[in-house]
Design an enzyme around this catalytic site. Structure first.
Site, PDB file in Angstrom:
ATOM      1  N   GLY A  33      39.977   6.852 -33.083  1.00  0.00           N
ATOM      2  CA  GLY A  33      38.671   6.800 -33.892  1.00  0.00           C
ATOM      3  C   GLY A  33      37.829   8.108 -33.936  1.00  0.00           C
TER       4      GLY A  33
ATOM      5  N   GLY B 244      32.524  10.031 -31.920  1.00  0.00           N
ATOM      6  CA  GLY B 244      31.183   9.352 -31.681  1.00  0.00           C
ATOM      7  C   GLY B 244      31.205   7.898 -31.934  1.00  0.00           C
TER       8      GLY B 244
ATOM      9  N   THR C 170      34.976   6.628 -25.530  1.00  0.00           N
ATOM     10  CA  THR C 170      34.782   6.749 -23.964  1.00  0.00           C
ATOM     11  C   THR C 170      33.758   5.556 -23.420  1.00  0.00           C
ATOM     12  OG1 THR C 170      35.172   8.999 -24.310  1.00  0.00           O
ATOM     13  CG2 THR C 170      34.093   8.194 -22.436  1.00  0.00           C
TER      14      THR C 170
ATOM     15  N   GLU D 197      15.765  17.670 -58.824  1.00  0.00           N
ATOM     16  CA  GLU D 197      15.659  16.579 -57.787  1.00  0.00           C
ATOM     17  C   GLU D 197      15.235  15.394 -58.736  1.00  0.00           C
ATOM     18  OE1 GLU D 197      17.216  16.337 -55.254  1.00  0.00           O
ATOM     19  OE2 GLU D 197      17.242  18.492 -54.842  1.00  0.00           O
TER      20      GLU D 197
ATOM     21  N   HIS E 215      18.248  14.463 -60.731  1.00  0.00           N
ATOM     22  CA  HIS E 215      19.158  13.253 -60.106  1.00  0.00           C
ATOM     23  C   HIS E 215      18.545  11.815 -59.948  1.00  0.00           C
ATOM     24  CE1 HIS E 215      21.902  16.095 -58.469  1.00  0.00           C
ATOM     25  NE2 HIS E 215      21.013  17.080 -57.894  1.00  0.00           N
TER      26      HIS E 215
ATOM     27  N   ASP F 239      25.983  20.637 -55.226  1.00  0.00           N
ATOM     28  CA  ASP F 239      26.397  19.229 -56.250  1.00  0.00           C
ATOM     29  C   ASP F 239      27.759  19.799 -57.054  1.00  0.00           C
ATOM     30  OD1 ASP F 239      23.986  18.282 -55.580  1.00  0.00           O
ATOM     31  OD2 ASP F 239      23.050  19.169 -57.368  1.00  0.00           O
TER      32      ASP F 239
END
Length: 646
Positions: free
Chosen positions: A201, A204, A208, A427, A430, A502
């Protein structure tokens, strides 16, 4: 000790000297007569009187003096007696002896003794340190495996209830525990107990942690060791530790061995052609292969191993009979993240029930692994404590997510008015482009607050966790990503370097469409995925195919940018309104966007992650139950999200 001059005047001239003994050709010991021939007292001279006469002579030892050489001493003694008129027949007899001086002998061997003492002291210190850390011996126990053994009555044990988001992996791991606890049940049917399982995997995801839970749940001995513990500067230590590890496991069988980060010793053999440490690592791997499935291998020992790089492991390690199963532990989906949040939220003092936060935070954190979720909860608690809050609120969690995604907020960063205005329009481009694109991801908020890794501002979306994407979806996502550059060009009349990140995303996204996903008619149904760990110097396609790919990518990006320019031109006034509002408030949420742009013209038949963020899972379950029962109109009103401070 006297000088030769005193010997001559005070002892030799009065005739007190009985004889002289020269020891080791360096020291002359003077023996005096017990009955002097004249009135001179022997006690006029101080010295260590021993009372022991010399061998074959009378007298007692009185004093001594050092001589340079025997020849010089004899000449001076003979001249002194001749000057005193002593008959040659009465000359003082001189004898020579060889004696052992212990302190001189010790000084000769002092360096060797010092070196031996230093080695013994160092070995003792290393032995004490090793016992304190691993319970093993010192420098002479390098071949012993430094194993962490988890006992049944150990404190702070982890159980499966403490691990969430990987139910399938827990089920497969639990089967190994059942194999060891009740082997007769399987042997009666002719089944063989699997040798091992490989936990695979991303970092994180909880490999373990799942192994720790296995140790807590099982009633069999659990031996844990890291792959790097087999790597040592001494030749032959790695294989010796592997043998010692499996010997300990067999003594307490049935037992489980867990090797964390097995890629440290399990890398594929025969690459690079180097020797030295590479040979030592391969010897360690060979010994591991033999211990897991070779001559004399006994059952009752199951090996678990964890790695996030299964592609580099040796094929012999992955064959059936060694690591029989590969258990994939992926990043959790929205339900898995909700379960993980439930575990960590129980440790935090909240202003609502944990389920209120877990259901909404799970929708806000797509792509987060278990370690990221733990980090978000910890950051939220730290932010609340820093602000002297009595409880942790939704605002704190949103700030923590911003911190994890974008980095630390830079309040003291000096930004000119022109740069700030450029960022606001970028921004805003976007936000508006994504608002009027059907397949774009729902906007959560947009900000021009500078952060560490998010540069001078960013727009945060709540993407749906789609496993499949269509060509139309990718095109709209490309247009949304280019919205910032288009807004700068249309409204400001000039472009800046703010779109660099971008353009990186657009380039990768478009190359994947053309060269990986097979969306291009000119390239055809071919796929050339790029492998980050590959060291190939040549590409798997010709230069002509490469030119076609480059041409297609430029054409597709050009079409997307043209479409974005048209969209920004169409909503030019609204982009300017959002930009000015951003300059005023710095942070805008979806409610602010609705006030300026109105509701999004596209409605989805399915709930998005943003809907789950607003409603929570409970409302979603009520809606689905109502649909199944024929449509119940009375649905409780949705819970509004906590708004971050502006």
């Amino acid at each position: 000790m006297i000088s030769f001059h005193e010997l001559k005047n005070k002892l030799l001239e009065p005739g007190l000297v009985d004889h002289i003994v020269v020891s080791n050709k360096s020291v002359a010991k003077v023996y005096v007569r017990s009955s002097p021939p004249n009135q001179t007292s022997v006690d006029d001279f101080q010295g260590p009187v021993s009372g022991a006469p010399a061998k074959g002579h009378g007298g007692q030892y009185k004093c001594y003096f050092n001589i340079g050489s025997v020849e010089s001493f004899e000449e001076k003694l003979e001249e002194a007696q001749e000057a005193l008129g002593i008959d040659p027949l009465d000359y003082v007899p001189v004898t020579y002896i060889s004696e052992m001086v212990w302190y001189q002998e010790l000084m000769r061997y002092a360096p060797v003794l010092f070196l031996l003492g230093t080695l013994m002291f160092a070995g003792r210190v290393i032995k004490i340190d090793a016992r304190g850390l691993h319970g093993k011996g010192g420098i002479f126990d390098k071949g012993k495996a430094q194993v962490t053994k988890i006992r049944k009555n150990a404190k702070n044990k982890v159980y499966f209830k403490d691990v969430a988001g990987c139910d399938e992996a827990k089920q497969e791991i639990m089967e190994f525990v059942h194999f060891l606890k009740k082997p007769k049940k399987y042997k009666e049917l002719g089944a063989k107990i699997p040798r091992g399982a490989l936990l695979v995997g991303s970092p994180g995801t909880g490999k373990t942690l799942l192994a720790k839970a296995t140790a807590g749940e099982s009633d069999v001995p659990f031996l844990s060791i890291s792959g790097s513990d087999f790597v040592e500067m001494f030749v032959g230590v790695g294989p010796s530790r592997v043998r010692d590890l499996f010997q300990k496991a067999r003594k307490c069988a049935p037992s489980i061995i867990f090797i964390d980060e097995i890629d440290a010793i399990g890398r594929a053999r025969g690459h690079g052609g180097f020797s030295g440490s590479n040979d030592e690592r391969e010897s360690t791997l060979n010994q591991l292969l033999v211990e897991m499935d070779g001559f004399g291998t006994t059952s009752g020992v199951v090996v678990l191993a964890g790695t996030n790089r299964p592609d580099i492991l040796d094929k012999a390690l992955l064959r059936p009979g060694r690591f029989d199963r590969q258990i994939a532990i992926d990043k959790p989906d929205i339900k898995g993240r909700e379960q993980i949040f439930q575990i960590y939220l129980k440790k935090i003092k909240l202003d609502h029930e944990p389920s209120y936060f877990s259901q909404r935070l799970a929708a806000l954190t797509p792509g987060f692994a278990g370690a990221d979720i733990a980090n978000v909860c910890n950051e939220a608690a730290l932010i609340a404590a820093r602000g002297e809050s009595a409880q942790v609120t939704m605002d704190h969690f949103e700030s923590a997510i911003d911190r994890v995604i974008g980095g630390l907020e830079k309040k003291n960063k000096v930004i000119s008015k022109l740069e700030r205005r450029t960022v606001a329009y970028h921004e805003s481009g976007h936000a508006v482009a994504g608002w009027f694109l059907e397949h774009a991801e729902p906007l959560l908020k947009v900000t021009i607050v500078p952060r560490g890794t998010a540069a001078l501002g960013f727009a945060q979306y709540v993407p749906n966790e789609n496993l499949l994407l269509t060509k139309e979806q990718l095109f709209d996502m490309t247009c949304m990503t280019l919205g910032g550059r288009a807004a700068e060009e249309v409204l400001l009349g000039k472009i800046s370097t703010g779109a660099q990140n971008d353009l990186e995303k657009v380039t990768k996204m478009t190359y994947d469409q053309v060269a990986v996903y097979g969306f291009s008619d000119k390239v055809g149904l071919l796929s050339f995925p790029q492998r980050e760990d590959s060291f190939e110097m040549s590409k798997p396609y010709s230069s002509k195919t490469g030119a076609i790919i480059d041409s297609e990518v430029r054409e597709w990006v050009g079409k997307a940018y043209t479409r974005t320019i048209e969209l920004i031109e169409e909503h030019k006034e609204q982009v300017a309104q959002i930009a000015e509002l951003l300059l005023k408030k710095e942070v805008l949420h979806q409610d602010d966007m609705v006030q300026v742009l109105g509701e999004r013209p596209f409605k989805s038949s399915e709930l998005t992650n943003y809907d789950r963020f607003k409603l929570g899972f409970q409302e979603e379950e009520k809606s689905s139950q109502a649909a199944e029962s024929g449509g119940v109109k009375d649905v409780s009103p949705p819970l509004e999200p906590q708004v971050a401070p502006t």
